[in-house]
Scaffold this active site. Structure first.
Site, PDB file in Angstrom:
ATOM      1  N   HIS A  72      34.397  10.324 -54.429  1.00  0.00           N
ATOM      2  CA  HIS A  72      34.269  11.280 -55.355  1.00  0.00           C
ATOM      3  C   HIS A  72      32.718  10.996 -55.253  1.00  0.00           C
ATOM      4  O   HIS A  72      32.099  10.640 -54.995  1.00  0.00           O
ATOM      5  CB  HIS A  72      34.837  10.092 -56.930  1.00  0.00           C
ATOM      6  CG  HIS A  72      36.213   9.603 -57.281  1.00  0.00           C
ATOM      7  ND1 HIS A  72      36.166   9.225 -58.582  1.00  0.00           N
ATOM      8  CD2 HIS A  72      37.226  10.330 -56.563  1.00  0.00           C
ATOM      9  CE1 HIS A  72      37.413   9.731 -58.731  1.00  0.00           C
ATOM     10  NE2 HIS A  72      38.071   9.879 -57.728  1.00  0.00           N
ATOM     11  N   GLU A  74      30.054  11.203 -57.322  1.00  0.00           N
ATOM     12  CA  GLU A  74      29.273   9.648 -57.765  1.00  0.00           C
ATOM     13  C   GLU A  74      28.904   9.107 -56.423  1.00  0.00           C
ATOM     14  O   GLU A  74      27.999   8.104 -55.813  1.00  0.00           O
ATOM     15  CB  GLU A  74      29.458   8.371 -58.176  1.00  0.00           C
ATOM     16  CG  GLU A  74      29.823   9.743 -60.041  1.00  0.00           C
ATOM     17  CD  GLU A  74      31.090   9.569 -60.287  1.00  0.00           C
ATOM     18  OE1 GLU A  74      31.046   9.780 -61.735  1.00  0.00           O
ATOM     19  OE2 GLU A  74      31.454  10.365 -59.522  1.00  0.00           O
ATOM     20  N   ARG A  78      25.914   8.367 -53.735  1.00  0.00           N
ATOM     21  CA  ARG A  78      25.153   7.535 -53.344  1.00  0.00           C
ATOM     22  C   ARG A  78      25.181   7.172 -51.643  1.00  0.00           C
ATOM     23  O   ARG A  78      24.024   7.036 -51.236  1.00  0.00           O
ATOM     24  CB  ARG A  78      25.598   5.948 -53.863  1.00  0.00           C
ATOM     25  CG  ARG A  78      25.189   5.083 -53.255  1.00  0.00           C
ATOM     26  CD  ARG A  78      25.771   4.114 -52.589  1.00  0.00           C
ATOM     27  NE  ARG A  78      25.242   2.983 -52.428  1.00  0.00           N
ATOM     28  CZ  ARG A  78      26.137   2.073 -51.375  1.00  0.00           C
ATOM     29  NH1 ARG A  78      26.752   1.946 -51.313  1.00  0.00           N
ATOM     30  NH2 ARG A  78      25.680   0.518 -51.694  1.00  0.00           N
ATOM     31  N   ARG A  79      26.170   7.093 -51.308  1.00  0.00           N
ATOM     32  CA  ARG A  79      26.140   7.129 -50.042  1.00  0.00           C
ATOM     33  C   ARG A  79      24.812   8.054 -49.054  1.00  0.00           C
ATOM     34  O   ARG A  79      25.131   7.885 -48.416  1.00  0.00           O
ATOM     35  CB  ARG A  79      27.770   7.808 -49.408  1.00  0.00           C
ATOM     36  CG  ARG A  79      28.327   6.869 -49.832  1.00  0.00           C
ATOM     37  CD  ARG A  79      29.874   6.515 -49.099  1.00  0.00           C
ATOM     38  NE  ARG A  79      30.194   6.369 -48.064  1.00  0.00           N
ATOM     39  CZ  ARG A  79      30.173   5.003 -47.690  1.00  0.00           C
ATOM     40  NH1 ARG A  79      30.096   3.720 -48.507  1.00  0.00           N
ATOM     41  NH2 ARG A  79      30.440   4.230 -46.280  1.00  0.00           N
ATOM     42  N   CYS A 128      34.316   7.867 -63.823  1.00  0.00           N
ATOM     43  CA  CYS A 128      35.623   7.297 -64.312  1.00  0.00           C
ATOM     44  C   CYS A 128      36.042   6.289 -64.153  1.00  0.00           C
ATOM     45  O   CYS A 128      35.160   5.002 -64.179  1.00  0.00           O
ATOM     46  CB  CYS A 128      36.906   7.717 -63.199  1.00  0.00           C
ATOM     47  SG  CYS A 128      36.836   6.899 -61.845  1.00  0.00           S
ATOM     48  N   CYS A 254      34.378   4.768 -60.485  1.00  0.00           N
ATOM     49  CA  CYS A 254      33.164   5.017 -60.367  1.00  0.00           C
ATOM     50  C   CYS A 254      32.636   3.947 -61.207  1.00  0.00           C
ATOM     51  O   CYS A 254      30.847   3.862 -61.263  1.00  0.00           O
ATOM     52  CB  CYS A 254      33.033   6.650 -60.941  1.00  0.00           C
ATOM     53  SG  CYS A 254      32.990   8.156 -59.084  1.00  0.00           S
ATOM     54  N   LYS A 257      31.672   1.174 -59.818  1.00  0.00           N
ATOM     55  CA  LYS A 257      30.447   0.652 -59.647  1.00  0.00           C
ATOM     56  C   LYS A 257      29.114   0.935 -60.083  1.00  0.00           C
ATOM     57  O   LYS A 257      28.078   0.484 -58.935  1.00  0.00           O
ATOM     58  CB  LYS A 257      30.903   1.737 -58.471  1.00  0.00           C
ATOM     59  CG  LYS A 257      32.447   1.418 -57.079  1.00  0.00           C
ATOM     60  CD  LYS A 257      32.606   2.506 -56.527  1.00  0.00           C
ATOM     61  CE  LYS A 257      34.297   2.513 -55.257  1.00  0.00           C
ATOM     62  NZ  LYS A 257      34.452   3.476 -54.392  1.00  0.00           N
ATOM     63  N   LYS A 390      32.109   4.164 -42.924  1.00  0.00           N
ATOM     64  CA  LYS A 390      31.225   2.634 -42.909  1.00  0.00           C
ATOM     65  C   LYS A 390      30.315   3.058 -41.845  1.00  0.00           C
ATOM     66  O   LYS A 390      29.560   2.583 -41.018  1.00  0.00           O
ATOM     67  CB  LYS A 390      31.832   1.843 -42.624  1.00  0.00           C
ATOM     68  CG  LYS A 390      32.974   1.424 -44.343  1.00  0.00           C
ATOM     69  CD  LYS A 390      33.537   0.395 -44.636  1.00  0.00           C
ATOM     70  CE  LYS A 390      33.234  -0.036 -46.293  1.00  0.00           C
ATOM     71  NZ  LYS A 390      33.992   0.609 -46.811  1.00  0.00           N
ATOM     72  N   LYS A 425      26.195  -7.543 -42.980  1.00  0.00           N
ATOM     73  CA  LYS A 425      26.584  -7.868 -44.420  1.00  0.00           C
ATOM     74  C   LYS A 425      26.463  -9.356 -44.652  1.00  0.00           C
ATOM     75  O   LYS A 425      25.574  -9.085 -45.883  1.00  0.00           O
ATOM     76  CB  LYS A 425      28.292  -6.940 -44.596  1.00  0.00           C
ATOM     77  CG  LYS A 425      28.215  -5.485 -44.494  1.00  0.00           C
ATOM     78  CD  LYS A 425      29.342  -4.660 -45.289  1.00  0.00           C
ATOM     79  CE  LYS A 425      29.475  -5.469 -46.491  1.00  0.00           C
ATOM     80  NZ  LYS A 425      29.064  -4.752 -47.583  1.00  0.00           N
TER      81      LYS A 425
END
Length: 457
Positions: A72, A74, A78-79, A128, A254, A257, A390, A425
């Site tokens: 998507h 958005e 962002r990535r 969404c 989204c 998120k 990733k 992480k």
């Protein structure tokens, strides 16, 4: 100072300047656009652009981290911004000068935003999920197609025409629309408005129906009542997964998120190692479309208001919410108006475009989770990877760690046996503590990622 129209025009113009590859076919294909804009006292700069409407099904997800799960717009924007921020931190640690970061005082290895620097998020359409459950004002819809595992492999094997468009459209196993209205359930009182243009502020409409979202409630929690009219959906704390007609998806909406980024920051867990404070969007600007300030406030801010006990550097952010009068030229509504006989069915563009302001490989075009045009034989190779998957973002972060002098490493990266993506992480302890508070206080049903999908190196 800036206005919503200035931001929208800046983002649309930057998209127009991108190469043709991956863009929708005018009059037949449409897409959504999102962007991150860096603001200073003297300039506005688009640093990341994303387009896309699709995500992959759960069986198509890879334990190697080499498939882009959510495409998507958005998420793509962002990535791409994370790539940009990583590059800016690399410049900072090398002493080459960053326009974004300066050294944080009294914290070894930590950085913070330069005074006067902030970031704004733009999206051409209401996100969404919860933010899109709004009183009906027009016929626009936002699809969230999802591809099954077979379609993912099949689509990735297709070659590209010379103009960058796929030779044939991949089949979708998903619903066609994410925001839907039921004409049978819609009963508008006499004198009420319907089918009108959107404005910059929400209108108090005497309406008995709402736009429908195809995003499904997460398992284990309340479900939509599916009552007629305005009682069709649950709103508020309900989390939603992007839809799939055949195979389910594990990608959260989204709206969910964006709400999460409003507490944890949009920099993610890895870059949090280097940052004194989380980075938040000071504003969210939406292009001309079906829109409700109240729904946006509910979805992005109010749902997170119960969150307390956050570690230093984190807070419940309240961005300014605004709408522009300018519509994206490749929106579904605009595409339908431009459609001509003989062009075929109007459909969402199968490709997702990412551009970010980095010196090497700024443009990345993907389809079905892989680099656009990758053949089936190349799927297990680096050539098929999106720069936003990733494992690629992880390697980008590791290059930042390698560029940092050992004596200047953040404490969270020192004297620890860190190897996998999962290790790095979870070593970001403050970020993880903030995440636990968010999940406990606001989103207890937030799905946890399967560790087997995060242990790649």
């Amino acid at each position: 100072m800036w206005t919503p129209d200035e931001i929208a025009e800046l983002c649309y113009q930057r998209f127009e300047e991108l190469p043709k590859r991956g863009k929708p076919e005018p009059g037949r294909e449409w897409t959504l656009l999102a962007a991150v804009v860096r603001l200073t006292r003297v300039e506005k700069e688009v640093v990341s652009i994303g387009t896309g409407t699709k995500c992959i099904g759960r069986t198509a997800m890879s334990p190697r981290g080499d498939v882009l799960n959510d495409s998507h717009a958005e998420v793509i924007a962002r990535r791409g911004c994370i790539r940009y921020l990583t590059e800016q931190l690399r410049l900072a640690v090398r002493g080459q000068g960053s326009s974004v970061f300066c050294r944080a005082e009294q914290q070894c290895g930590k950085w913070r935003l330069r005074p006067g620097v902030s970031f704004l998020f733009f999206t051409s359409h209401t996100p969404c999920g919860d933010a899109s459950i709004i009183p009906m004002t027009d016929n626009e819809c936002q699809p969230c197609p999802v591809l099954g595992a077979a379609e993912t492999l099949k689509g990735a094997a297709k070659v590209i025409d010379g103009d960058g468009a796929p030779k044939r459209k991949a089949k979708s196993t998903s619903q066609d629309g994410n925001i839907k209205r039921s004409r049978l359930d819609s009963v508008q009182p006499e004198g009420s408005e319907g089918g009108g243009d959107c404005t910059n502020t929400s209108r108090a409409l005497a309406t008995s129906d709402v736009h429908r979202t195809g995003a499904k409630c997460v398992p284990g929690g309340p479900s939509d009542p599916h009552q007629s009219g305005a009682g069709y959906h649950s709103t508020g704390s309900t989390l939603r997964l992007k839809p799939g007609r055949g195979e389910p998806t594990l990608s959260l909406s989204c709206s969910d998120k964006l709400a999460r980024w409003g507490v944890l920051g949009f920099q993610g867990a890895l870059l949090s190692h280097y940052l004194q404070e989380a980075i938040y969007f000071i504003a969210v600007v939406v292009g001309k479309c079906a829109y409700s300030t109240e729904a946006m406030q509910r979805a992005l801010v109010t749902r997170c208001s119960p969150v307390t006990g956050l570690p230093p550097g984190f807070s419940v952010w309240r961005p300014t919410l605004l709408q522009s009068n300018l519509e994206f030229p490749f929106s579904q509504a605009r595409t339908q108006l431009q459609h001509q006989a003989g062009q075929g069915k109007v459909s969402p563009c199968g490709a997702a475009i990412s551009w970010c302001n980095v010196p090497e490989r700024p443009l990345d075009v993907t389809a079905n989770g892989y680099k656009h045009g990758a053949t089936k034989k190349a799927l297990d190779t680096d050539k098929a990877r999106s720069l936003l998957c990733k494992v690629e973002l992880f390697h980008c972060f590791l290059s930042l760690v390698s560029a940092t002098e050992p004596s200047c490493l953040p404490d969270s990266l020192r004297e620890k046996e860190l190897r996998s993506y999962w290790d790095y992480k979870w070593a970001s302890e403050s970020y993880q503590r903030a995440g636990r508070q968010l999940h406990i206080k606001a989103f207890p049903l937030w799905p946890h990622s399967d560790r087997s999908l995060l242990c790649f190196q």
